[in-house]
Structure formats: structure tokens, C-alpha cells
Design an enzyme around this catalytic site. Structure first.
Site, PDB file in Angstrom:
ATOM      1  N   ASP A 156       0.844  -1.192   0.000  1.00  0.00           N
ATOM      2  CA  ASP A 156       0.000   0.000   0.000  1.00  0.00           C
ATOM      3  C   ASP A 156       0.876   1.236   0.000  1.00  0.00           C
ATOM      4  O   ASP A 156       1.992   1.224   0.536  1.00  0.00           O
ATOM      5  CB  ASP A 156      -0.907   0.022   1.236  1.00  0.00           C
ATOM      6  CG  ASP A 156      -1.969  -1.059   1.199  1.00  0.00           C
ATOM      7  OD1 ASP A 156      -2.401  -1.420   0.089  1.00  0.00           O
ATOM      8  OD2 ASP A 156      -2.361  -1.540   2.277  1.00  0.00           O
ATOM      9  N   ASP A 191      -7.237  -1.321  -4.346  1.00  0.00           N
ATOM     10  CA  ASP A 191      -8.261  -0.965  -3.360  1.00  0.00           C
ATOM     11  C   ASP A 191      -9.181   0.114  -3.905  1.00  0.00           C
ATOM     12  O   ASP A 191     -10.407   0.051  -3.746  1.00  0.00           O
ATOM     13  CB  ASP A 191      -7.612  -0.462  -2.066  1.00  0.00           C
ATOM     14  CG  ASP A 191      -6.755  -1.511  -1.379  1.00  0.00           C
ATOM     15  OD1 ASP A 191      -7.022  -2.710  -1.581  1.00  0.00           O
ATOM     16  OD2 ASP A 191      -5.835  -1.130  -0.634  1.00  0.00           O
TER      17      ASP A 191
END
Length: 234
Positions: A156, A191
Site C-alpha cells: 500500500d 483498493d
């Protein structure tokens, strides 16, 4: 909508997602931070062993493997479902949203399946403390992995703290008098793709399914109509 267009959308998201993840993984130190636009848009490198936005089923290696297998099952089902809705001529907007969700799930699945075998550094699980720890130095794609198949961690990096460490008035419930940061989630392109697809379907579901509901209603009326010899025109 033709299936090749759906595949094209999925590939664009996958290339963008994996390209950025690999660059971050091999060019930034764990928890390193780069400011892109002021302080409100940053690249902040972390990894997570859980779902989108860092949600977890648990800290254990078994929980990690179960989550990866769930992702794999979801992608297999999604492959079948995408082909089905394209063949049945669903609304183009719904098909694109489904493709966004599929591409996001596939993007994070790639991390979970293979990153542990490809890169030499990654978060390590400590059974004694039942938690994961970061690492020092830049990761390299050496093929001598930090973990095994099914146990890779998702990369991420996108961080948008629009309001950061603002002290709210004491009368504000829960957060009053404490430092408050709006939108603390750190996420990736996969995401964002999943979230965009889900939110768009929720907002436009009436438009997406209006045509199909009308078709089902018409089919039901025609099927339920009675056939009688007395009504036939001779």
C-alpha cells in the site's frame, strides 16, 4: 459490451497497480514517505497482511492463508460472472463496475500469491507476539523470497490526509480535544478500483438494473398469460 473491452479495462488497472507496487517496493524503504502535492497527497510505503485498507481476519499465518484462498475463490467466481453478464448483455456501466472490482481483487491477489516468493524482504510474522514486523533496507526481486506461496503481503502507498492532527473542540463526541486526522487510510490502486466499482453500483443500481427488471417483467407477463380455445380467433 464486448468481452475484449472488459479485458482491456482489467489489464490497464492491473498494469498500473502492479507497476506502482513494484516501484514502491524496490525504491522506497518500509514506512518511507514522499510528498507529491503539498501535505495532503503522499506516497507512504507500508504492507499489510489483510484486506483492503488494512482490514484483517487476524494476525496469524493461518488467517493470512485463509484470506488469500478467499481472494483466489472470489477471482475464480468473478471470471465466470464477468463472462456471464457480458453474454447476457447487462448494462455497460454495471459491467465496467464489475470489471473494476475484479481487477482490484486480482491485483491484491497477485501480491498475496507471489510477492512472498519474489522479493527478498517483507513483513515477518512473529508467533511469540502474534504480530507482524517491518524490515530495513530496500527489497529486491531476487527470487529468494521472504515467505512462501499464499503468504505474500499487499503493498500500500496512497495516502490522502486531508486534515491532519487537528485538535477538535471538546464538545465533539469521541474525538473532542484529541488530535484528529481525516482519512487516515493508506491504500493502493487495486483498493481504489474495488471501492470505485462498489460505490458506483450502489449509487446507480436503479439505472443499471432498470432495463433488466423491465425485461423480466415482460417475460413474466407473457409466460403467465392464459391460453384458451375460447379466446382464439377462428
Amino acid at each position: 459490451m464486448r468481452l475484449r473491452y472488459v479485458i482491456f479495462v482489467i489489464l490497464i488497472i492491473l498494469f498500473a497497480d502492479q507497476g506502482l507496487k513494484i516501484w514502491i517496493k524496490t525504491n522506497m524503504l518500509y514506512q518511507d514517505e514522499k510528498f507529491i502535492f503539498g501535505r495532503w497527497f503522499r506516497l507512504y510505503f507500508i504492507e499489510n497482511a489483510g484486506m483492503a485498507y488494512g482490514w484483517k481476519l487476524g494476525n496469524s499465518e493461518w488467517a493470512k492463508m485463509a484470506l488469500t484462498l478467499f481472494r483466489l475463490g472470489a477471482v475464480i467466481f468473478g471470471s465466470w460472472y464477468l463472462v456471464k453478464i457480458v453474454k447476457q448483455n447487462y448494462h455497460k456501466g454495471f459491467i465496467i463496475c464489475a470489471a473494476l472490482i475484479y481487477a482490484g481483487a486480482l491485483g491484491n491477489l497477485i501480491d498475496s500469491l507471489f510477492y512472498g516468493m519474489i522479493f527478498d524482504k517483507g513483513m515477518v510474522y512473529n508467533a511469540a507476539t502474534d504480530s507482524y514486523f517491518g524490515y530495513d533496507g530496500l527489497a529486491k526481486a531476487t527470487g529468494k523470497g521472504y515467505s512462501s506461496f499464499l503468504h505474500g503481503h499487499v503493498v500500500d502507498m496512497l495516502y490522502f490526509p486531508l486534515i491532519e492532527n487537528k485538535i477538535l473542540p471538546d464538545w465533539v463526541p469521541v474525538w473532542g480535544g484529541k488530535p484528529f486526522t481525516f482519512f487516515q487510510a493508506i491504500f493502493n490502486i487495486a483498493d481504489a478500483s474495488i471501492s470505485t466499482g462498489v460505490i458506483t453500483i450502489l449509487l446507480f443500481q436503479k439505472r443499471f438494473f432498470k432495463h433488466r427488471n423491465e425485461e423480466e417483467t415482460t417475460t413474466t407477463v407473457e409466460t403467465d398469460s392464459e391460453v384458451s380455445d375460447d379466446k382464439q380467433v377462428m
